[in-house]
Design a protein around this motif. Structure first.
Motif, PDB file in Angstrom:
ATOM      1  N   LYS A 188      -7.349  -5.377  -5.620  1.00  0.00           N
ATOM      2  CA  LYS A 188      -8.597  -4.935  -4.993  1.00  0.00           C
ATOM      3  C   LYS A 188      -8.305  -4.202  -3.688  1.00  0.00           C
ATOM      4  O   LYS A 188      -8.893  -3.148  -3.406  1.00  0.00           O
ATOM      5  CB  LYS A 188      -9.499  -6.143  -4.734  1.00  0.00           C
ATOM      6  N   ARG A 202       1.231  -0.745 -10.432  1.00  0.00           N
ATOM      7  CA  ARG A 202       0.154  -0.457 -11.391  1.00  0.00           C
ATOM      8  C   ARG A 202       0.572  -0.702 -12.836  1.00  0.00           C
ATOM      9  O   ARG A 202      -0.264  -1.027 -13.677  1.00  0.00           O
ATOM     10  CB  ARG A 202      -0.314   0.996 -11.238  1.00  0.00           C
ATOM     11  N   ASN A 258       2.573   1.554  -3.421  1.00  0.00           N
ATOM     12  CA  ASN A 258       1.628   1.979  -4.460  1.00  0.00           C
ATOM     13  C   ASN A 258       1.305   3.467  -4.356  1.00  0.00           C
ATOM     14  O   ASN A 258       0.982   4.106  -5.362  1.00  0.00           O
ATOM     15  CB  ASN A 258       0.338   1.161  -4.349  1.00  0.00           C
ATOM     16  N   SER A 259       1.408   4.009  -3.161  1.00  0.00           N
ATOM     17  CA  SER A 259       1.140   5.445  -2.986  1.00  0.00           C
ATOM     18  C   SER A 259       2.324   6.302  -3.427  1.00  0.00           C
ATOM     19  O   SER A 259       2.182   7.507  -3.633  1.00  0.00           O
ATOM     20  CB  SER A 259       0.815   5.746  -1.516  1.00  0.00           C
ATOM     21  N   ASN A 272      -7.013  -0.826  -4.365  1.00  0.00           N
ATOM     22  CA  ASN A 272      -7.926  -0.014  -5.184  1.00  0.00           C
ATOM     23  C   ASN A 272      -7.332   0.304  -6.561  1.00  0.00           C
ATOM     24  O   ASN A 272      -7.483   1.418  -7.084  1.00  0.00           O
ATOM     25  CB  ASN A 272      -8.285   1.301  -4.467  1.00  0.00           C
ATOM     26  N   LYS A 324       0.840  -1.205   0.000  1.00  0.00           N
ATOM     27  CA  LYS A 324       0.000   0.000   0.000  1.00  0.00           C
ATOM     28  C   LYS A 324       0.873   1.252   0.000  1.00  0.00           C
ATOM     29  O   LYS A 324       0.603   2.219  -0.725  1.00  0.00           O
ATOM     30  CB  LYS A 324      -0.927  -0.001   1.218  1.00  0.00           C
ATOM     31  N   VAL A 338      -7.416  -0.165 -10.413  1.00  0.00           N
ATOM     32  CA  VAL A 338      -8.261  -0.549 -11.541  1.00  0.00           C
ATOM     33  C   VAL A 338      -7.404  -0.459 -12.792  1.00  0.00           C
ATOM     34  O   VAL A 338      -6.843   0.602 -13.088  1.00  0.00           O
ATOM     35  CB  VAL A 338      -9.493   0.380 -11.672  1.00  0.00           C
TER      36      VAL A 338
END
Length: 226
Positions: A73, A57, A50-51, A76, A47, A78
């Protein structure tokens, strides 16, 4: 999924380093045989990562396939067409289709496309795969665009320029069949022309001397019969 031990992999031909909320990681390049290097991190670390970056991604760091859906998921994420793992890139290069090439040239992230280009160069130099000139031309042009900060490509992919291998084989078979038919027709035409030439050639008129000899021969035969 074990949220404290999620397997991540580096399939790239280069080392990858990143920092999480707990520590820094350094993952060596994948082996020449394509075996990835592996690390285990927690979901909380992912997490944080990813931030801070696009590594997850965009597919630069690959999540274990068994956990990928759950991890995406939880983070978050997509997929809006920006995720390209190395296997996807490789397949698009060695089995080119119009759709696949549009996805590659549609990449707007500089680092992600440089990954594509690096893999293209690696596959080309490896010599194991026959990279088509069309693919090479498109990727080299797109790389040039990226280097000149043209992030929205001006390259148009022609639908007929990148046929699936199955379509290409079918076309080749049809062409071979057509070529055989043409050769047969040409042979028949040549034979017909030869017959027409023979039929149209005038018979040689006999000379008076030849006619006299024939008459004498006929007379002699008649006398013998009597």
């Amino acid at each position: 999924m074990n949220v404290s031990q999620i397997k991540i992999e580096n399939h790239n031909p280069y080392a990858v380093s990143f920092k999480t909320n707990l520590r820094e990681y350094f993952m060596n390049a994948a082996s020449v045989e394509g075996i990835p290097t592996v690390e285990y991190v927690s979901l909380e670390e992912l997490k944080f990562l990813n931030s801070q970056s696009k590594d997850i991604r965009t597919g630069n760091i690959t999540i274990n396939p068994e956990d990928k859906e759950e991890v995406f998921k939880a983070l978050n994420i997509v997929d809006r067409g920006e995720y390209f793992d190395n296997e996807t890139i490789k397949d698009a290069i060695i089995n080119p289709t119009a759709e696949g090439m549009r996805k590659l040239v549609g990449i707007t992230d500089k680092f992600t496309f440089e990954r594509v280009y690096a893999q293209f160069i690696g596959l080309k130099n490896n010599g194991e795969y026959d990279i088509s000139n069309r693919v090479a031309n498109v990727l080299e042009r797109r790389f040039d665009e990226i280097q000149h900060r043209i992030f929205n490509t001006k390259i148009t992919i022609n639908e007929h320029g990148f046929k699936p291998k199955e379509d290409i084989e079918e076309i080749k078979q049809k062409n071979e069949s057509l070529e055989t038919t043409v050769q047969e027709l040409q042979a028949q035409l040549a034979e017909l022309k030869a017959m027409m030439v023979t039929a149209s050639t005038p018979k040689k008129r006999k000379s008076k001397a030849e006619l006299v000899v024939e008459t004498e021969n006929t007379t002699e035969l008649d006398e013998v019969k009597e």
